[in-house]
Design an enzyme around this catalytic site. Structure first.
Site, PDB file in Angstrom:
ATOM      1  N   ASP A 292      -7.594  21.755   4.207  1.00 41.40           N
ATOM      2  CA  ASP A 292      -6.590  22.671   3.692  1.00 41.40           C
ATOM      3  C   ASP A 292      -7.321  23.951   3.259  1.00 41.40           C
ATOM      4  OD1 ASP A 292      -4.254  23.855   2.912  1.00 41.40           O
ATOM      5  OD2 ASP A 292      -3.535  22.177   1.734  1.00 41.40           O
TER       6      ASP A 292
HETATM    7  C1  BGC Z   1      -1.274  24.836   2.013  1.00 45.17           C
HETATM    8  C2  BGC Z   1      -1.057  24.310   3.415  1.00 45.17           C
HETATM    9  C3  BGC Z   1      -0.980  25.453   4.390  1.00 45.17           C
HETATM   10  C4  BGC Z   1      -2.243  26.286   4.280  1.00 45.17           C
HETATM   11  C5  BGC Z   1      -2.317  27.427   5.273  1.00 45.17           C
HETATM   12  C6  BGC Z   1      -2.387  25.861   1.937  1.00 45.17           C
HETATM   13  O1  BGC Z   1      -2.398  26.495   0.702  1.00 45.17           O
HETATM   14  O2  BGC Z   1      -1.545  23.759   1.155  1.00 45.17           O
HETATM   15  O3  BGC Z   1       0.097  23.524   3.447  1.00 45.17           O
HETATM   16  O4  BGC Z   1      -0.793  24.969   5.677  1.00 45.17           O
HETATM   17  O5  BGC Z   1      -2.302  26.817   2.963  1.00 45.17           O
HETATM   18  O6  BGC Z   1      -1.445  28.432   4.972  1.00 45.17           O
END
Ligand code: BGC
Length: 735
Positions: A292
């Site tokens: 993530d």
């Molecule tokens: C979130 C994800 C997301 C990623 C990319 C993160 O902060 O937890 O769900 O896909 O950002 O934007």
């Protein structure tokens, strides 16, 4: 179907390519970055994000600022083969960067562009928590299919969805992005979304790669506080949190995103047991795992690694294939491999997985998107708008309808109150980033489109005060009051947990005053989570849960209020009676002292035993009766049949739900578990027999070492209209 992406010719091509790659080029493939923001606005970027999350600026304003921001697209790094993936929603720029990767880098390996396409792209559908209330696998797949088509036309190859975190705590803001609290419904949702996003065979240029996230147990963040620690028994992981991921992997998902939280004390990002042993070995996942955002870096704050170098080492050893934005792999992997801390075969495995998806997507053969394709959905096709309206009205859950106030007659004059009724940009919910606000239909607009006479007065904001004069002005001219109340988008989604999940601000005060006018009051809820609204349930005669329904929200709400569509949604999550009941979910393990009137039972002194509305609950303008439950078994199935009649005046759709309870088992089992459901449409007076089958193989459970157990003994079989109101039969099973 874990071999969805394992195409023999491609595997051969990939082996040849890996042989030619330098260590730097391999690490490049394992690196995902966003463009870096160089400037172009007056504030530092983190402050801008803070303003957005605090609601000081809206999504629209943020979008405008970002469009004007000055970006560094890292062209030199791409040319040098140091980036494998980019987070981007800019099709023209994507083509330019792709051209550099394909034509100017040594091996010409294309980039894969990823983006958060969560519940639609240009056509925004209901938030996942709402869409899950439809309980319809085909619809789940259709909305994903359209999202994929629109995203791919915008040069997005990879959607960071579906989000599959079983979410049992209404305080957690990300419950909005999830299919709710039930592992079975979430598993149906998972495979449908993967099918819709990816299609039936890789390579179609109107599909994208799916990403199952957040692996795993992120929805169990303690006290519903985002990014919080998680503590759970392994059997809970295997039986509740893992099944949607198992389902998505079995459907052939291309990628998985690791979660921010720790599991058993080890952050998921560096958790070898989760990534290598469970996901890749045990489930046979053939795609790649991406971290993530910045979560490799977060391991330092977890206190699990001394610095970013150790975080890179542990992530790579654990089986994390791609680093999203931490710059950990790009900075340290070379040194770590050269000094022998990471075997080079691990890198080859990661690169093979990444190239497998890129090749499977057809990026080596068709890396670009034509100008013509980019503008395909500048004007939304009717088919997309119709599906948005259809899913929106089907997601609506009728929670209360005293005296059959709904549906209202077209001739009624309506006082429409509440700020949310007139904010088109608020209909989309969190994680909607590709839409045009001009496509959004507010509730006010929807009622006008339906030809109603509407007197709108804001009367009360979500965060601004109640104005009694405005209420009076609207109410005086009307014979029914529709109050739209709830939460702003910024109150749910990521980093948006709430400790108080009642109606924010003075909205309840507004409703109390509206009731005093003596006119019938209809509360339409617009929110991203279950709300604790006991006063509303006791006093407001009509409650319509309308969530954040996407671009067609206003028309869909009008369809339901006027009876052009008879509501059929069933809650994908329990509504607690008070925040103190959280986490409140229907399928909790049996306790030794189940909640009852007696003091020495599992209960609170100062809260009701029951939740406000149970999982699976939802009314219709008609009524259904359930009789004659019969349960039989064959060698490999349990078969239940029940007679259902439409006892009301409207044709209506009902979702028939089957739950089981394993009465005695070697591990404590849930009081009820959803195992099957089906939808039927009945005309007034029509009666039918509905049959539901549960494979016996699905009636077992995993123990703490992930051995699947099918234990002989007695089971309760429940069939009903929601998780609370069911007919019940007992059956003995010898597996
Ligand atoms: C979130 C994800 C997301 C990623 C990319 C993160 O902060 O937890 O769900 O896909 O950002 O934007």
């Amino acid at each position: 179907m874990t071999n969805f992406w394992l195409i023999p010719d491609n595997e051969k091509r990939i082996d040849d390519l890996i042989d030619k790659m330098t260590l730097e080029e391999k690490i490049g493939q394992m690196t995902q970055l966003s463009p870096s923001i160089v400037g172009g606005f007056d504030l530092p970027f983190p402050e801008l994000i803070e303003m957005l999350t605090e609601g000081r600026i809206g999504q629209e304003e943020f979008k405008k600022i970002m469009q004007n921001a000055e970006m560094d697209y890292r062209e030199d790094q791409i040319r040098a083969g140091k980036i494998g993936s980019f987070l981007l929603n800019n099709p023209t720029k994507a083509n330019e960067l792709q051209r550099i990767a394909v034509e100017e880098s040594r091996l010409g390996i294309p980039l894969i562009f990823g983006f958060d396409v969560i519940h639609g792209f240009k056509t925004v559908f209901p938030i996942p928590l709402a869409e899950a209330c439809i309980w319809d696998e085909d619809i789940f797949a259709q909305t994903a299919r359209i999202s994929a088509r629109e995203a791919r036309s915008h040069n997005i190859h990879w959607a960071f969805s579906p989000m599959l975190d079983v979410s049992r705590d209404a305080r957690w803001g990300r419950i909005a992005e999830s299919p709710g609290e039930d592992p079975f419904l979430a598993s149906v949702y998972a495979r449908a979304k993967v099918r819709g996003l990816q299609g039936n065979a890789p390579g179609a240029d109107d599909h994208v790669a799916a990403c199952l996230k957040h692996y795993i147990a992120y929805g169990a963040a303690e006290s519903g506080q985002d990014y919080n620690t998680v503590s759970m028994a392994d059997s809970l992981l295997y039986n509740v949190y893992l099944p949607p991921f198992q389902s998505g992997v079995a459907a052939g998902a291309a990628t998985v995103m690791s979660a921010f939280n720790d599991y058993n004390g080890v952050p998921c990002t560096i958790n070898e047991f989760l990534l290598r042993d469970l996901l890749k070995e045990r489930l046979g996942f053939a795609g790649f795992v991406v971290s993530d955002a910045n979560s490799i870096d977060d391991c330092i704050r977890h206190g699990s690694t001394a610095d970013l170098e150790e975080a890179a080492l542990k992530s790579c050893l654990a089986g994390l294939d791609m680093d999203m934005n931490s710059h950990a792999y790009s900075t340290y992997l070379k040194k770590l491999v050269e000094q022998g801390d990471i075997p080079s075969e691990l890198l080859d495995d990661a690169v093979r997985r990444i190239l497998r998806i890129k090749m499977g997507l057809g990026l080596f053969d068709h890396p670009y998107v034509s100008q013509e394709k980019m503008s395909l959905y500048d004007v939304l096709p009717d088919e997309h708008i119709e599906l948005a309206r259809e899913t929106a009205r089907r997601s609506i859950v009728l929670l209360k309808n005293e005296d059959n106030i709904l549906p209202i007659d077209q001739s009624r004059r309506v006082a429409l109150i509440g700020e949310l009724a007139d904010l088109p940009e608020e209909v989309v919910g969190s994680w909607a980033m590709g839409f045009n606000v001009t496509d959004c239909v507010s509730i006010r607009q929807g009622l006008l489109n339906a030809g109603l006479e509407v007197f709108y007065e804001k009367t009360c904001g979500v965060a601004s005060p109640f104005d009694p004069d405005e209420l009076q002005r609207a109410a005086d001219r009307a014979d029914v009051i529709i109050a739209v109340v709830g939460e702003l988008i910024s109150m749910s989604g990521e980093a948006a947990s709430r400790a108080d999940i009642s109606l924010p601000g003075q909205q309840e005060t507004m409703l109390k005053a509206a009731l005093k006018t003596g006119k019938p009051v209809i509360a339409v809820l617009m929110n991203g989570r279950p709300l604790a609204i006991p006063w509303l349930k006791d006093h407001v005669p009509v409650i319509v849960e309308a969530w954040q329904l996407g671009i067609q929200m206003g028309n869909a709400v009008a369809d339901v209020l006027l009876g052009d569509y008879n509501p059929s949604g069933k809650l994908s999550c329990t509504f607690p009676a008070q925040v103190g009941q959280c986490p409140r979910y229907y399928n909790h393990p049996s306790t030794g002292r189940p909640g009852a009137k007696s003091k020495f039972s599992s209960r609170y002194l100062d809260a009701p035993l029951e939740p406000l509305f149970p999982f699976g609950f939802g009314l219709s303008y008609t009524t259904f009766s359930y009789d004659n439950l019969k349960v039989e078994q064959t060698a490999d199935q349990v078969l239940a049949s029940v007679e259902i009649s439409n006892t009301g005046k409207y044709a209506g759709e009902e979702t028939v739900q089957l739950y089981i309870q394993d009465i005695t088992a070697s591990l404590v089992r849930p009081v009820k578990e959803l195992k099957a459901f089906t939808k039927i449409l009945l005309q007034p007076g029509q009666r039918t027999t509905v049959s539901l089958a549960v494979p016996k193989a699905h009636m077992g459970f995993y123990n703490n070492t992930m051995d699947h157990r099918l234990e002989d003994g007695a089971f309760n079989i429940y069939v009903g209209t929601n998780s609370r109101d069911c007919l019940q039969e007992r059956i003995d099973i010898a597996f």
